[in-house]
Scaffold this active site. Structure first.
Site, mmCIF file in Angstrom:
data_model
loop_
_atom_site.group_PDB
_atom_site.id
_atom_site.type_symbol
_atom_site.label_atom_id
_atom_site.label_comp_id
_atom_site.label_asym_id
_atom_site.label_seq_id
_atom_site.Cartn_x
_atom_site.Cartn_y
_atom_site.Cartn_z
ATOM 1 N N LYS A 1 -4.386 -9.637 -7.154
ATOM 2 C CA LYS A 1 -5.595 -9.788 -6.328
ATOM 3 C C LYS A 1 -6.700 -8.846 -6.798
ATOM 4 O O LYS A 1 -6.417 -7.704 -7.166
ATOM 5 C CB LYS A 1 -5.195 -9.439 -4.886
ATOM 6 C CG LYS A 1 -6.118 -9.926 -3.816
ATOM 7 C CD LYS A 1 -5.572 -9.549 -2.442
ATOM 8 C CE LYS A 1 -5.629 -8.047 -2.232
ATOM 9 N NZ LYS A 1 -5.294 -7.620 -0.878
ATOM 10 N N LYS B 1 -10.273 -3.236 -4.298
ATOM 11 C CA LYS B 1 -11.131 -2.062 -4.389
ATOM 12 C C LYS B 1 -10.414 -0.927 -5.099
ATOM 13 O O LYS B 1 -11.051 -0.058 -5.689
ATOM 14 C CB LYS B 1 -11.512 -1.583 -2.983
ATOM 15 C CG LYS B 1 -12.326 -2.567 -2.162
ATOM 16 C CD LYS B 1 -12.538 -2.002 -0.754
ATOM 17 C CE LYS B 1 -13.105 -3.022 0.214
ATOM 18 N NZ LYS B 1 -12.528 -2.906 1.551
ATOM 19 N N LYS C 1 0.817 -1.218 0.000
ATOM 20 C CA LYS C 1 0.000 0.000 0.000
ATOM 21 C C LYS C 1 0.845 1.260 0.000
ATOM 22 O O LYS C 1 0.446 2.276 -0.564
ATOM 23 C CB LYS C 1 -0.970 -0.001 1.187
ATOM 24 C CG LYS C 1 -2.052 -1.045 1.023
ATOM 25 C CD LYS C 1 -3.278 -0.781 1.859
ATOM 26 C CE LYS C 1 -4.390 -1.743 1.447
ATOM 27 N NZ LYS C 1 -5.574 -1.661 2.274
#
Ligand code: TYM
Length: 354
Positions: free
Chosen positions: A216, A219, A132
């Site tokens: 993956k 969102k 992230k």
């Protein structure tokens, strides 16, 4: 030889067994928009399926969401969206707690204690932070770095024994166990916090992007075609499955072949999960057939399973006052359990309560 009558009993589980339950669950989803099929198959569907056997606390983790920039007005709407998804998935809010994290202050209060229990070396190993934060790590928030300690607090403020999650959260749950054990050793008794078990269940515990079978489903993927969201209409679901990346071969003949073909493997996993069969049965059903046949069947199944839930979510989102009442009642239930546990923690640490 070990004597089974002397085997150590997890006292937390024994107390639930006496009430006909398998334990206490806490789990959460971030209100960061684009709630997708991976969130549903990896987590939310299992939340609903486990509610008969466990006492459940299902949280919308708004404190976690702001570890990355969020628009405040959207954050509130997205928080209601996750609550609506919990309800639409069938979680019974009269028996279990559905609430948002910031409405239960003990999460943040315990998280501070855990910031002082967790070691920098442990945090440095967290792969989600690395993903992230990306290349610009100097510019990541301190909250993003401390994220897993807050997650441990979410779980342990209820002394939860089980946590249903997708595979990507496994490392955070291992950290939660380390924090529990260290806190117990440093401040309390061996069984003060339970050593929490992950529940990673079903045929699709790691749903991959529809555009790239090695990434993956997430969102935050910039491509809408990478994910099916829970509020997609039937024609959007059909279009996304039609455009899902495949390879030029017929459907895999067996599991060994599927494993080597990430896009086929992912779509078969999604099919198996939606059909509630195991992956091998899905592979056998379509072995050697054309992708187009398989995609048509997958589309029908996805529309059949997701359509009613998406419609119910939209109905609930059109009634924010109702959703807010559910969240308020859930927060009351959660606070009633969390506050006494926080008081025990504060006492153990030596905080004066004058
Ligand atoms: P979040 O919001 O990213 O995801 C919510 C849940 O969905 C699962 N999930 C997936 N499962 C299968 N395939 C995928 N592609 C996929 N993407 C997401 C996640 O594993 C998760 O179960 N850190 C957590 C939120 C959290 C939490 C907690 C969870 C905060 N505190 C305490 C459990 C207990 C997260 O970011 O989830």
């Amino acid at each position: 030889m070990s004597d089974p009558t002397n085997a150590p009993v997890n006292p937390h589980l024994a107390a639930y067994a006496a009430r006909g339950l398998k334990g206490r669950i806490l789990s959460g989803v971030q209100p960061t928009g684009n709630l997708h099929l991976g969130n549903y198959l990896g987590a939310i569907r299992n939340f609903a399926r486990l509610q008969g056997d466990y006492e459940c606390f299902y949280c919308v983790v708004d404190l976690h969401a702001i570890t990355q920039p969020q628009d405040p007005a959207q954050l509130a709407a997205q928080t209601r969206e996750i609550a609506a998804a919990y309800l639409a998935a069938g979680i019974d809010a009269s028996r279990h707690a559905i609430f948002n994290q910031s409405a239960v202050p003990a999460h943040a209060q315990l998280a501070w204690v855990f910031n002082c229990v967790a070691r920098l070396g442990w945090m440095n190993r967290m792969t989600q932070f690395k993903e992230k934060a990306g290349k610009d790590r100097e510019n990541a928030s301190l909250g993003l770095y401390a994220y897993p300690a807050l997650m441990a607090a979410d779980i342990l403020i209820y002394k939860a024994t089980h946590v249903p999650v997708g595979e990507d959260q496994k490392q955070h749950l291992e950290l939660t166990r380390d924090i529990a054990i260290k806190f117990n050793n440093d401040f309390a008794q061996p069984d003060f916090f339970p050593v929490t078990e992950p529940l990673i269940l079903g045929a699709a515990t790691r749903v991959m992007s529809l555009r790239d079978g090695t990434k993956k489903m997430s969102k935050s993927d910039p491509s809408d075609f990478s994910r099916i969201t829970l509020t997609d209409e039937a024609d959007a679901i059909a279009q996304k499955i039609r455009r899902a990346k495949t390879d030029p071969h017929p459907m895999p003949a067996d599991a060994a072949e599927a494993e080597k073909r990430p896009e086929a493997d992912n779509l078969l996993g999604i099919y198996a999960a939606l059909a509630d069969i195991d992956r091998d049965a899905a592979i056998a059903e379509f072995a050697g057939r054309q992708f187009s046949d398989f995609k048509a069947r997958l589309t029908d199944l996805a529309v059949e399973k997701l359509g009613p839930m998406g419609a119910e979510m939209k109905r609930l989102m059109a009634d924010p006052a109702h959703v807010d009442r559910v969240l308020r009642a859930g927060a009351d239930k959660a606070n009633a359990v969390a506050e006494p546990i926080l008081a025990e923690v504060y006492r153990a640490v030596g905080f004066l309560r004058p």
